[in-house]
Design a protein around this motif. Structure first.
Motif: not given
Length: 159
Positions: A128-156
């Motif tokens: 979901l490249v577009e979503a990742i660009k949106l989150y990162e450009s909106s101040g979301y920081q990469p984090a750890t602790g992904v809980e959903t199997a189909r996800c591999d990134r988490i932001y806070v």
């Protein structure tokens, strides 16, 4: 919630939206070769009342000319007393690249802050490249602790 962005109406979910919302989310997932999981990661879409409304969250529907073209929601979750997770922020292809995603994210952040929450988490998948660009450009920081199997990134983001 009721907001207008260009030709789009953003409004609160209603029971009559259940199947339409599931179809939109399933369609976007399929577009990115991700599985619809009605008994797993997508159960919340079929039980909006329990997951969102009963917990102090919100679930919104995006319409264009009377057709459901997107969704967005959030609910409080276990990472802290003042934490929420944004979930199910999906737009059909015809509703993308118009600034709607950024507008939706900003509206979610305003609603979350107005309820006194202080931290927002978002899980997503690398495809979901577009979503990742949106989150990162909106101040979301990469984090750890992904809980959903189909996800591999988490932001806070702290508000």
């Amino acid at each position: 919630m009721q907001a207008i962005y260009k030709d789009f109406l953003i409004r609160d979910w209603s029971q009559s939206d259940r199947n339409l919302v599931a179809a939109v989310i399933g369609s976007v997932l399929a577009e990115y070769s991700l599985d619809w999981e009605p008994l797993g990661a997508d159960r919340d879409v079929l039980e909006v009342e329990n997951y969102y409304l009963a917990t102090g969250g919100e679930f919104w529907v995006v319409e264009s000319q009377g057709q459901v073209v997107g969704t967005a929601g959030y609910y409080p979750f276990h990472r802290g007393e003042t934490a929420v997770e944004i979930r199910k922020m999906y737009l059909l292809s015809q509703a993308r690249k118009l600034g709607l995603g950024r507008f939706l994210l900003q509206e979610l952040e305003k609603a979350i802050a107005a309820k006194g929450f202080q931290q927002i988490w978002i899980e997503t998948a690398s495809v979901l490249v577009e979503a990742i660009k949106l989150y990162e450009s909106s101040g979301y920081q990469p984090a750890t602790g992904v809980e959903t199997a189909r996800c591999d990134r988490i932001y806070v983001k702290n508000l």
